[in-house]
Design a protein around this motif. Structure first.
Motif, PDB file in Angstrom:
ATOM      1  N   PRO A  27      13.455  -5.111  -2.488  1.00  0.00           N
ATOM      2  CA  PRO A  27      13.400  -5.938  -3.699  1.00  0.00           C
ATOM      3  C   PRO A  27      12.532  -5.267  -4.749  1.00  0.00           C
ATOM      4  N   PRO A  28      12.805  -5.508  -6.037  1.00  0.00           N
ATOM      5  CA  PRO A  28      12.000  -4.868  -7.093  1.00  0.00           C
ATOM      6  C   PRO A  28      10.555  -5.338  -7.041  1.00  0.00           C
ATOM      7  N   ARG A  29       9.640  -4.440  -7.389  1.00  0.00           N
ATOM      8  CA  ARG A  29       8.234  -4.813  -7.535  1.00  0.00           C
ATOM      9  C   ARG A  29       8.058  -5.541  -8.863  1.00  0.00           C
ATOM     10  N   ARG A  30       6.887  -6.143  -9.047  1.00  0.00           N
ATOM     11  CA  ARG A  30       6.660  -6.921 -10.266  1.00  0.00           C
ATOM     12  C   ARG A  30       5.368  -6.481 -10.944  1.00  0.00           C
ATOM     13  N   TRP A  57      10.200   4.306 -12.257  1.00  0.00           N
ATOM     14  CA  TRP A  57      10.200   2.839 -12.253  1.00  0.00           C
ATOM     15  C   TRP A  57      11.001   2.333 -13.451  1.00  0.00           C
ATOM     16  N   LYS A  58      12.119   1.646 -13.152  1.00  0.00           N
ATOM     17  CA  LYS A  58      13.007   1.184 -14.203  1.00  0.00           C
ATOM     18  C   LYS A  58      13.011  -0.343 -14.252  1.00  0.00           C
ATOM     19  N   ASP A  59      12.773  -0.859 -15.456  1.00  0.00           N
ATOM     20  CA  ASP A  59      12.709  -2.310 -15.649  1.00  0.00           C
ATOM     21  C   ASP A  59      14.030  -2.957 -15.258  1.00  0.00           C
ATOM     22  N   ARG A  60      13.921  -4.065 -14.517  1.00  0.00           N
ATOM     23  CA  ARG A  60      15.065  -4.831 -14.006  1.00  0.00           C
ATOM     24  C   ARG A  60      15.892  -4.058 -12.993  1.00  0.00           C
ATOM     25  N   ASP A  61      15.364  -2.960 -12.490  1.00  0.00           N
ATOM     26  CA  ASP A  61      16.025  -2.219 -11.414  1.00  0.00           C
ATOM     27  C   ASP A  61      15.106  -2.267 -10.189  1.00  0.00           C
ATOM     28  N   ASN A  62      14.127  -1.381 -10.142  1.00  0.00           N
ATOM     29  CA  ASN A  62      13.168  -1.423  -9.035  1.00  0.00           C
ATOM     30  C   ASN A  62      11.805  -1.956  -9.461  1.00  0.00           C
ATOM     31  N   LEU A  63      11.703  -2.399 -10.738  1.00  0.00           N
ATOM     32  CA  LEU A  63      10.452  -2.966 -11.233  1.00  0.00           C
ATOM     33  C   LEU A  63      10.768  -4.016 -12.291  1.00  0.00           C
ATOM     34  N   ASN A  64      10.297  -5.242 -12.069  1.00  0.00           N
ATOM     35  CA  ASN A  64      10.432  -6.294 -13.066  1.00  0.00           C
ATOM     36  C   ASN A  64       9.145  -6.340 -13.892  1.00  0.00           C
TER      37      ASN A  64
END
Length: 322
Positions: A27-30, A57-64
């Protein structure tokens, strides 16, 4: 049952067994971001996304990435800090001193990386620069020699400046006493009187227009950043030279700025976020002072206000706005 029948039975059972589950992606990190000023000021969302993407780290991919901006309102900033903590982020990025203050009151376990913060040791955010301890680390926006540079720039202009009004909001710039002491020391060497000029609302900003016989130094205060249109209007009305500690003021009509490179700070902060998400501890990552500075001059503003700048100062500028 002979061997052939046994093998046939095993094969039949295998065909009835459910297929192996496909490996599910993690799940993506936050990441929660709390900024004192508006999202497009100083350090903006696109820059942050770009800096983090350089580390994978890409927003809404592996990082929110959850961004909250206080727009210079301290009470609103506290509410936003509550919102971010409730989201249970893996890590927090605090942009500005007040953001660090609000987040550290709410967590001692979630890692916090800060940027655009002055003197984190004296403010009690960390134990020391080399070994911060606790859950906080990051990047400062101020180094001692900056104070002398700001004053020196004002002493080089014509008409000559022998008194400097230092503008800041005590509520959002708790580091101001430290800077004032350093400025006063530099002022004695440069034969310049340093006079505090605190502001905290629209009326006190407007009152700056009545200042005479001197120059302005606007400290790197997020209240000033959020109210820069009013500040610039008051300084324009006073027709006094001014040095700013944030480049955006010069882009919008201020005379001069000498400041840290915010894009560089953001890139370095993204590097710490990457390391912590991969297992590093904030306590083990040293606080780092700025390494890159930029001088910007608005020559159009100088001409409009009858201010002459020496060629030597113009020659050292990273950018001159004509």
């Amino acid at each position: 049952m002979n061997r052939r029948e046994c093998l046939a039975l095993v094969g039949a059972i295998a065909t009835l067994a459910p297929p192996a589950l496909a490996q599910q992606p993690a799940p993506p990190r936050r990441l929660g971001v709390l900024s004192v000023t508006a999202a497009d000021d100083v350090i903006g969302q696109p820059r942050l996304a770009e800096a983090l993407a350089s580390h994978g780290w890409k927003d809404r991919d592996n990082l929110n990435i959850d961004w909250r901006s206080g727009a210079g309102d301290r009470a609103h900033l506290a509410q936003l800090a509550d919102e971010l903590i409730a989201l249970k982020p893996d890590i927090l990025l605090a942009l500005g001193t007040s953001s660090v203050e609000e987040l550290r009151r709410r967590t001692t376990t979630i890692p916090i990386v800060f940027a655009v913060v002055t003197d984190p040791v004296s403010q009690g955010f960390v134990r020391n620069l080399a070994h911060p301890g606790g859950n906080i680390t990051g990047f400062t926006d101020y180094d001692g020699p900056l104070a002398g540079k700001w004053l020196e720039m004002l002493t080089q202009v014509t008409p000559k400046v022998s008194r400097v009004f230092v503008v800041y909001n005590p509520a959002t710039a708790p580091f101001a006493p430290l800077m004032l002491r350093t400025l006063e020391d530099a002022g004695r060497t440069l034969h310049v009187t340093v006079e505090p000029a605190p502001v905290h609302d629209v009326a006190s900003i407007a009152a700056l227009a009545s200042r005479k016989d001197g120059g302005f130094l606007v400290l790197p205060d997020f209240f000033a950043m959020a109210n820069r249109a009013r500040l610039l209007a008051a300084i324009e009305q006073a027709r006094l030279p001014a040095v700013f500690c944030i480049r955006a003021f010069v882009d919008e009509g201020g005379l001069m700025s000498y400041s840290t490179d915010s894009a560089e700070q953001l890139g370095r902060a993204a590097g710490y976020i990457d390391r912590i998400l991969k297992g590093a501890q904030p306590a083990d990552l040293p606080i780092q002072n700025p390494t890159k500075f930029e001088l910007a001059i608005n020559l159009k503003t100088a001409r409009a206000n009858g201010i002459t700048l020496p060629p030597s100062l113009l020659a050292t500028a990273n950018e001159v706005i004509e």
